[in-house]
Motif scaffolding. Sequence first.
Motif, PDB file in Angstrom:
ATOM      1  N   HIS A   1       9.793  -1.124  -3.920  1.00 21.11           N
ATOM      2  CA  HIS A   1      10.395  -0.228  -4.895  1.00 21.11           C
ATOM      3  C   HIS A   1      11.209   0.916  -4.296  1.00 21.11           C
ATOM      4  CE1 HIS A   1       7.743  -2.452  -7.374  1.00 21.11           C
ATOM      5  NE2 HIS A   1       7.903  -1.708  -8.429  1.00 21.11           N
ATOM      6  N   GLU A   2      10.946   1.249  -3.050  1.00 23.80           N
ATOM      7  CA  GLU A   2      11.570   2.444  -2.493  1.00 23.80           C
ATOM      8  C   GLU A   2      12.129   2.190  -1.105  1.00 23.80           C
ATOM      9  OE1 GLU A   2       9.131   6.021  -2.832  1.00 23.80           O
ATOM     10  OE2 GLU A   2       7.818   4.868  -4.165  1.00 23.80           O
ATOM     11  N   ASP A   3      13.147   2.938  -0.790  1.00 22.29           N
ATOM     12  CA  ASP A   3      13.755   2.893   0.535  1.00 22.29           C
ATOM     13  C   ASP A   3      13.327   4.166   1.262  1.00 22.29           C
ATOM     14  OD1 ASP A   3      15.327   2.333   2.703  1.00 22.29           O
ATOM     15  OD2 ASP A   3      17.200   2.969   1.753  1.00 22.29           O
ATOM     16  N   ILE A   4      12.195   4.083   1.976  1.00 27.06           N
ATOM     17  CA  ILE A   4      11.689   5.266   2.670  1.00 27.06           C
ATOM     18  C   ILE A   4      11.477   4.951   4.141  1.00 27.06           C
ATOM     19  CG2 ILE A   4      10.592   6.138   0.569  1.00 27.06           C
ATOM     20  CD1 ILE A   4       7.902   5.357   1.694  1.00 27.06           C
ATOM     21  N   ASN A   5      11.417   5.995   4.949  1.00 26.40           N
ATOM     22  CA  ASN A   5      11.221   5.787   6.385  1.00 26.40           C
ATOM     23  C   ASN A   5       9.732   5.689   6.713  1.00 26.40           C
ATOM     24  OD1 ASN A   5      10.136   8.429   6.870  1.00 26.40           O
ATOM     25  ND2 ASN A   5      12.217   9.245   6.795  1.00 26.40           N
ATOM     26  N   LEU A   6       9.457   5.327   7.963  1.00 27.30           N
ATOM     27  CA  LEU A   6       8.068   5.126   8.385  1.00 27.30           C
ATOM     28  C   LEU A   6       7.213   6.381   8.252  1.00 27.30           C
ATOM     29  CD1 LEU A   6       8.369   2.860  11.556  1.00 27.30           C
ATOM     30  CD2 LEU A   6       7.516   2.249   9.299  1.00 27.30           C
ATOM     31  N   ASN A   7       7.791   7.543   8.561  1.00 29.27           N
ATOM     32  CA  ASN A   7       7.027   8.789   8.439  1.00 29.27           C
ATOM     33  C   ASN A   7       6.564   9.022   7.009  1.00 29.27           C
ATOM     34  OD1 ASN A   7       7.281   9.423  11.157  1.00 29.27           O
ATOM     35  ND2 ASN A   7       9.185  10.545  10.847  1.00 29.27           N
ATOM     36  N   GLU A   8       7.482   8.857   6.058  1.00 27.90           N
ATOM     37  CA  GLU A   8       7.122   9.055   4.653  1.00 27.90           C
ATOM     38  C   GLU A   8       6.090   8.024   4.211  1.00 27.90           C
ATOM     39  OE1 GLU A   8      10.665  10.199   1.972  1.00 27.90           O
ATOM     40  OE2 GLU A   8      11.558   9.143   3.697  1.00 27.90           O
ATOM     41  N   LEU A   9       6.299   6.782   4.631  1.00 30.02           N
ATOM     42  CA  LEU A   9       5.374   5.713   4.257  1.00 30.02           C
ATOM     43  C   LEU A   9       3.975   5.976   4.813  1.00 30.02           C
ATOM     44  CD1 LEU A   9       4.950   3.005   2.857  1.00 30.02           C
ATOM     45  CD2 LEU A   9       5.820   1.878   4.917  1.00 30.02           C
ATOM     46  N   SER A  10       3.909   6.395   6.074  1.00 28.28           N
ATOM     47  CA  SER A  10       2.595   6.662   6.678  1.00 28.28           C
ATOM     48  C   SER A  10       1.878   7.808   5.977  1.00 28.28           C
ATOM     49  CB  SER A  10       2.730   6.934   8.174  1.00 28.28           C
ATOM     50  OG  SER A  10       3.343   8.167   8.416  1.00 28.28           O
ATOM     51  N   GLU A  11       2.621   8.837   5.573  1.00 34.75           N
ATOM     52  CA  GLU A  11       2.009   9.948   4.837  1.00 34.75           C
ATOM     53  C   GLU A  11       1.488   9.494   3.480  1.00 34.75           C
ATOM     54  OE1 GLU A  11       4.698  13.264   4.526  1.00 34.75           O
ATOM     55  OE2 GLU A  11       4.971  13.355   6.706  1.00 34.75           O
ATOM     56  N   ARG A  12       2.257   8.645   2.801  1.00 35.37           N
ATOM     57  CA  ARG A  12       1.874   8.189   1.465  1.00 35.37           C
ATOM     58  C   ARG A  12       0.594   7.373   1.469  1.00 35.37           C
ATOM     59  NH1 ARG A  12       6.632   7.195  -1.877  1.00 35.37           N
ATOM     60  NH2 ARG A  12       5.396   5.850  -3.194  1.00 35.37           N
ATOM     61  N   ILE A  13       0.390   6.575   2.527  1.00 33.83           N
ATOM     62  CA  ILE A  13      -0.797   5.706   2.514  1.00 33.83           C
ATOM     63  C   ILE A  13      -1.874   6.182   3.478  1.00 33.83           C
ATOM     64  CG2 ILE A  13       0.541   3.722   1.734  1.00 33.83           C
ATOM     65  CD1 ILE A  13       0.343   2.571   4.531  1.00 33.83           C
ATOM     66  N   ASN A  14      -1.661   7.335   4.087  1.00 34.91           N
ATOM     67  CA  ASN A  14      -2.634   7.950   4.999  1.00 34.91           C
ATOM     68  C   ASN A  14      -2.988   7.080   6.205  1.00 34.91           C
ATOM     69  OD1 ASN A  14      -2.889  10.416   3.739  1.00 34.91           O
ATOM     70  ND2 ASN A  14      -4.479   9.675   2.350  1.00 34.91           N
ATOM     71  N   LEU A  15      -1.958   6.573   6.852  1.00 29.41           N
ATOM     72  CA  LEU A  15      -2.112   5.847   8.120  1.00 29.41           C
ATOM     73  C   LEU A  15      -1.115   6.424   9.115  1.00 29.41           C
ATOM     74  CD1 LEU A  15      -2.385   2.031   7.289  1.00 29.41           C
ATOM     75  CD2 LEU A  15      -4.147   3.495   8.246  1.00 29.41           C
ATOM     76  N   SER A  16      -1.410   6.274  10.385  1.00 24.11           N
ATOM     77  CA  SER A  16      -0.479   6.771  11.395  1.00 24.11           C
ATOM     78  C   SER A  16       0.813   5.959  11.362  1.00 24.11           C
ATOM     79  CB  SER A  16      -1.108   6.667  12.787  1.00 24.11           C
ATOM     80  OG  SER A  16      -1.223   5.310  13.164  1.00 24.11           O
TER      81      SER A  16
END
Length: 157
Positions: free
Chosen positions: A16-31
């Motif tokens: 659904h979204e075009d996000i970078n790895l940093n944003e993705l990791s923050e959203r799902i609480n993984l490094s």
Amino acid sequence: MELDRYDKQILEILTHEDINLNELSERINLSVSSVHRRIKHLIETDIMTNLKRDINFEKLGFKLHVILQISLSKHDTDTFAKFLEELENIPEVINAFLVTGQTADFLVEVIAKDMENYSEILLKRIGKIDHVVALHSSFVIKEYNRVFNCTGLLNRI
């Protein structure tokens, strides 16, 4: 392959979204490294393809978006392979699908700057490929760049 909740979250968000790895990791609480590893694994196992950015072809001057139905006179793997090889040499072809249940063998997405440009692509290039016997164009009026919610599907896995 068994998907855990993090894999499912990654697939849902990236669908659904075009996000970078940093944003993705923050959203799902993984490094970031863990998210990167998981994405790499999802790609290697063919669950998802390489990440790609969608291009707004209209902003680049390609005003026509066409779904072209193409019928071939022969229906064997060699003919299909040669046909696809020829399509790869036409940069305005952005996608192709071998289909069944249609009068066509392939559905091909084509972009063009205008009708004159499309006519040249259709008649002088695609129409000249061996074994092409029928071409039917459908012009896209509006594209709905929205992916339908796949959460329910991912929860069934």
